[in-house]
Write a protein that holds these residues in place. Structure first.
Motif, mmCIF file in Angstrom:
data_model
loop_
_atom_site.group_PDB
_atom_site.id
_atom_site.type_symbol
_atom_site.label_atom_id
_atom_site.label_comp_id
_atom_site.label_asym_id
_atom_site.label_seq_id
_atom_site.Cartn_x
_atom_site.Cartn_y
_atom_site.Cartn_z
ATOM 1 N N GLU A 62 -5.427 -22.115 3.483
ATOM 2 C CA GLU A 62 -5.426 -23.226 2.525
ATOM 3 C C GLU A 62 -5.051 -22.724 1.133
ATOM 4 O OE1 GLU A 62 -6.462 -26.872 3.015
ATOM 5 O OE2 GLU A 62 -5.427 -26.013 4.737
ATOM 6 N N GLU A 63 -5.574 -21.560 0.778
ATOM 7 C CA GLU A 63 -5.256 -21.021 -0.547
ATOM 8 C C GLU A 63 -3.778 -20.661 -0.630
ATOM 9 O OE1 GLU A 63 -7.903 -18.149 -2.241
ATOM 10 O OE2 GLU A 63 -6.589 -17.827 -3.957
ATOM 11 N N VAL A 64 -3.294 -19.993 0.384
ATOM 12 C CA VAL A 64 -1.873 -19.610 0.387
ATOM 13 C C VAL A 64 -0.999 -20.865 0.283
ATOM 14 C CG1 VAL A 64 -0.036 -18.595 1.793
ATOM 15 C CG2 VAL A 64 -2.228 -17.426 1.591
ATOM 16 N N ARG A 65 -1.410 -21.915 0.964
ATOM 17 C CA ARG A 65 -0.619 -23.151 0.944
ATOM 18 C C ARG A 65 -0.581 -23.805 -0.433
ATOM 19 N NH1 ARG A 65 -2.774 -25.473 6.642
ATOM 20 N NH2 ARG A 65 -1.028 -24.820 7.931
ATOM 21 N N ARG A 66 -1.518 -23.436 -1.288
ATOM 22 C CA ARG A 66 -1.527 -24.015 -2.647
ATOM 23 C C ARG A 66 -0.696 -23.203 -3.634
ATOM 24 N NH1 ARG A 66 -7.225 -24.745 -1.567
ATOM 25 N NH2 ARG A 66 -7.553 -22.773 -2.624
ATOM 26 N N VAL A 67 -0.271 -22.002 -3.225
ATOM 27 C CA VAL A 67 0.340 -21.092 -4.203
ATOM 28 C C VAL A 67 1.835 -20.896 -3.928
ATOM 29 C CG1 VAL A 67 0.228 -18.779 -5.217
ATOM 30 C CG2 VAL A 67 -1.875 -19.929 -4.529
ATOM 31 N N PRO A 68 2.679 -21.454 -4.821
ATOM 32 C CA PRO A 68 4.124 -21.302 -4.632
ATOM 33 C C PRO A 68 4.521 -19.835 -4.631
ATOM 34 C CG PRO A 68 3.629 -22.851 -6.408
ATOM 35 C CD PRO A 68 2.344 -22.202 -6.035
ATOM 36 N N GLY A 69 5.541 -19.515 -3.864
ATOM 37 C CA GLY A 69 5.991 -18.121 -3.777
ATOM 38 C C GLY A 69 5.492 -17.480 -2.501
ATOM 39 N N VAL A 70 4.295 -17.893 -2.051
ATOM 40 C CA VAL A 70 3.820 -17.388 -0.755
ATOM 41 C C VAL A 70 3.673 -18.525 0.260
ATOM 42 C CG1 VAL A 70 2.686 -15.254 -1.475
ATOM 43 C CG2 VAL A 70 1.427 -17.420 -1.605
ATOM 44 N N ARG A 71 3.511 -19.751 -0.276
ATOM 45 C CA ARG A 71 3.306 -20.830 0.708
ATOM 46 C C ARG A 71 4.522 -20.996 1.618
ATOM 47 N NH1 ARG A 71 2.465 -25.477 -3.206
ATOM 48 N NH2 ARG A 71 4.512 -25.777 -4.122
ATOM 49 N N GLU A 72 5.702 -20.624 1.079
ATOM 50 C CA GLU A 72 6.915 -20.735 1.892
ATOM 51 C C GLU A 72 6.887 -19.757 3.072
ATOM 52 O OE1 GLU A 72 6.720 -20.153 -1.343
ATOM 53 O OE2 GLU A 72 7.401 -22.027 -2.233
ATOM 54 N N LEU A 73 6.036 -18.722 2.953
ATOM 55 C CA LEU A 73 6.007 -17.683 3.990
ATOM 56 C C LEU A 73 5.187 -18.080 5.214
ATOM 57 C CD1 LEU A 73 5.398 -14.546 1.734
ATOM 58 C CD2 LEU A 73 7.566 -15.381 2.636
ATOM 59 N N VAL A 74 4.285 -19.068 5.012
ATOM 60 C CA VAL A 74 3.408 -19.400 6.149
ATOM 61 C C VAL A 74 3.744 -20.768 6.712
ATOM 62 C CG1 VAL A 74 1.474 -17.955 5.411
ATOM 63 C CG2 VAL A 74 1.582 -20.327 4.661
ATOM 64 N N GLN A 75 3.817 -20.806 8.000
ATOM 65 C CA GLN A 75 4.072 -22.067 8.686
ATOM 66 C C GLN A 75 3.087 -22.193 9.824
ATOM 67 O OE1 GLN A 75 8.128 -21.449 9.658
ATOM 68 N NE2 GLN A 75 8.783 -21.956 7.589
ATOM 69 N N GLY A 76 2.783 -23.424 10.187
ATOM 70 C CA GLY A 76 1.925 -23.649 11.342
ATOM 71 C C GLY A 76 0.460 -23.435 11.023
#
Ligand SMILES: Cc1cc2nc3c(=O)[nH]c(=O)nc-3n(C[C@H](O)[C@H](O)[C@H](O)COP(=O)(O)OP(=O)(O)OC[C@H]3O[C@@H](n4cnc5c(N)ncnc54)[C@H](O)[C@@H]3O)c2cc1C
Ligand SMILES: NC(=O)c1ccc[n+]([C@@H]2O[C@H](COP(=O)([O-])OP(=O)(O)OC[C@H]3O[C@@H](n4cnc5c(N)ncnc54)[C@H](O)[C@@H]3O)[C@@H](O)[C@H]2O)c1
Length: 467
Positions: A62-76
């Motif tokens: 959830e935290e990663v999904r809020r932070v641009p620059g890394v959120r693009e790295l996680v899917q699913g």
């Protein structure tokens, strides 16, 4: 049957019993620790540790999904099998041998079996077949640290459903397709989130008008919103009329007739103390109507200087850190440490420091506004958004949550604090120190939080009227 002697016998090797036995053993007190199951108790194997192992991947994601620059790295979504494997590592595949060296190094003698009191300063240990294997004459004290087990509400058919309790909810090897959770306390809320994050369709049923009843109402509302955003069907004010298993499915019938179908039903509706079968009647002790063994502030049972109850079984605070604190208090008493602080001003019972590891988290200590007003205190609440600081912006936009400080206007001290938000657990301890130490508000005002950290939320306390 063997006859033996010991200075102290501790019944139960959960966190409370383990800490007490270790503290005594390392100071040369001849101590026997009696445990029929796993050394480490409910917390290590079926409670705190596996539940947090199941929750952490979701929190991080959830935290990663809020932070641009890394959120693009996680899917699913999290990989359920990898999360369950990590959980198994955390609970050591339900093998307690890793706990044993710590006990052995402290010269504590571990006995596998059920302990029971058979007279003043007299304990028997019974093996799995019900045979008395040893009778121990105790020179100094017996400490009860036998914890709790899940309470099953009197719902017709519930037992026959073979419901999940915290044991199955923390150790299951497969994600159920549909899970109904009965009870919206900390266990129900955390487990609803954990299994939902692993792919289960979850319905959470709470009898009261809100979940997390012991917390501020805004905390209940924000956690409810968080669960609903995740897809958990949170229903409050519901009464379950019956439960049954039909063709492998659980059918939960609500008052009013609606039937919910699920693969598993988790009962998280409170706890029953393990005070039965302890032989308390042999020494004239009667547990309270809920089965808890009442103690005074010295953790003594009925004022007896040889009988103590610590941890969940005394019902003061069903939290690991409080049980461990009580263990240290009893150890200090038995060791006659002159400088040992006994329970006093520190927050205890419902006022203990506590964290519910949902999304958002709820981290709280001391009074809520209502409990302070009910106690007749000159209480005032100062509220602030938990994500309103510069530091919070790095945790990601939309993290949300509310922080509340409850102050005593007359005494000029902090009575309690509640932090709701992402990852607020680690923010709690400053408030615990302030409440436990009755630190004057003007001293808190002068204690400057570093920039840019989320602890700058304390500046809202300093900016209160007259602050
Ligand atoms: C799902 C879940 C999540 C939790 N999460 C948290 C958390 O994040 N933070 C937190 O602070 N708390 C949490 N808790 C609460 C925490 O687990 C308990 O407060 C803690 O385990 C209590 O410790 P204890 O030593 O009093 O008892 P227990 O851990 O229950 O241990 C008691 C031991 O006594 C043994 N015993 C019973 N009868 C006898 C007998 N007659 N003789 C000898 N031994 C006996 C039992 O086998 C057991 O091992 C959680 C609980 C659950 C269920
Ligand atoms: N993160 C943590 O620190 C943590 C996590 C889990 C548990 N714990 C500890 O374990 C204790 C026990 O947790 P718990 O969640 O089982 O108990 P709880 O007593 O806190 O909550 C039980 C909930 O179930 C509801 N309930 C009871 N009977 C019901 C029924 N028939 N239908 C619907 N709802 C019903 C109650 O209203 C209550 O909200 C907690 O008090 C807490 O101290 C702590």
């Amino acid at each position: 049957m063997r006859e033996s002697h010991a200075d102290v016998v501790v019944l139960g090797a959960g966190p409370a019993g383990e800490v007490l036995a270790g503290a005594l053993g390392e100071r040369g007190v001849e101590t026997v620790l009696v445990e029929p199951r796993l050394v480490g108790g409910e917390c290590s194997f079926y409670g705190c540790m596996p539940s947090k192992a199941l929750l952490r991947p979701h929190e991080l994601l959830e935290e990663v999904r809020r932070v641009p620059g890394v959120r693009e790295l996680v899917q699913g979504e999290p990989d359920p099998q990898a999360v369950l494997d990590r959980r198994d590592e955390v609970i050591h595949e339900l093998d307690d041998s890793v706990q044993l060296p710590w006990i052995e190094e402290r010269d504590v003698r571990l006995m596998r079996g059920h302990g029971r009191i058979v007279g003043e300063r007299l304990v028997e240990v019974v093996d799995g077949e019900g045979r008395v294997v040893e009778r121990i004459a105790v020179r100094r004290a017996v400490a009860l640290a036998t914890g709790t087990r899940p309470a099953l509400p009197p719902i017709p058919g519930l037992e026959d459903v073979d419901p999940w309790t915290n044991r199955e909810a923390t150790t299951a090897d497969e994600v159920p397709g549909r899970l109904v959770v009965l009870g919206g306390g900390p266990i129900g809320a955390e487990m609803a989130l954990a299994w939902s994050s692993l792919g289960a369709t979850v319905t959470l049923l709470e009898g009261a008008d809100r979940i997390l009843l012991k917390e501020e109402p805004f905390a209940s509302a924000q956690v409810t919103d968080g669960l609903r955003e995740r897809g958990v069907d949170v229903r409050t004010g519901v009464r379950v009329a019956a439960a049954a298993r039909e063709d492998g499915e659980v059918v939960v019938t609500l008052e009013g007739g609606e039937a919910l179908r699920a693969d598993e039903l988790l009962v998280a509706a409170g706890r029953t103390p393990n005070s039965d079968g302890l032989g308390l009647d042999a020494v004239g002790v009667e547990p309270d109507p809920r089965g808890f063994v009442a103690v005074d502030d010295g953790l003594r049972v009925g004022g007896r200087d040889w009988l103590y109850a610590i941890g969940d079984v005394n019902g003061r605070a069903l939290l690991t850190h409080q049980g461990k604190r009580q263990a240290r208090v009893v150890a200090a008493r038995l060791l006659e440490d002159q400088d040992a602080q006994l329970l006093g001003q520190e927050p205890d019972g419902l006022r203990s420091p506590r964290v519910t590891f949902t999304e958002p988290q709820v981290a709280a200590v001391g009074h809520t506004l209502q409990s302070a007003l009910d106690a007749g205190l000159d209480a005032e609440a100062i509220d602030a958004p938990s994500d309103g600081t510069a530091g919070a912006s790095f945790v990601g936009k939309g993290a949300g949550g509310t922080t509340r400080f409850v102050i005593d206007r007359s005494a000029g001290v902090l009575l309690g604090a509640t932090f709701v938000g992402a990852g607020v657990a680690e923010q709690l301890h400053a408030a615990t120190i302030a409440v436990a130490g009755r630190v004057p508000l003007h001293v808190l005002d002068a204690s400057v939080p570093a920039f840019p950290t989320r602890t700058e939320v304390w500046l809202r306390l300093a900016a209160r009227d007259g602050g």
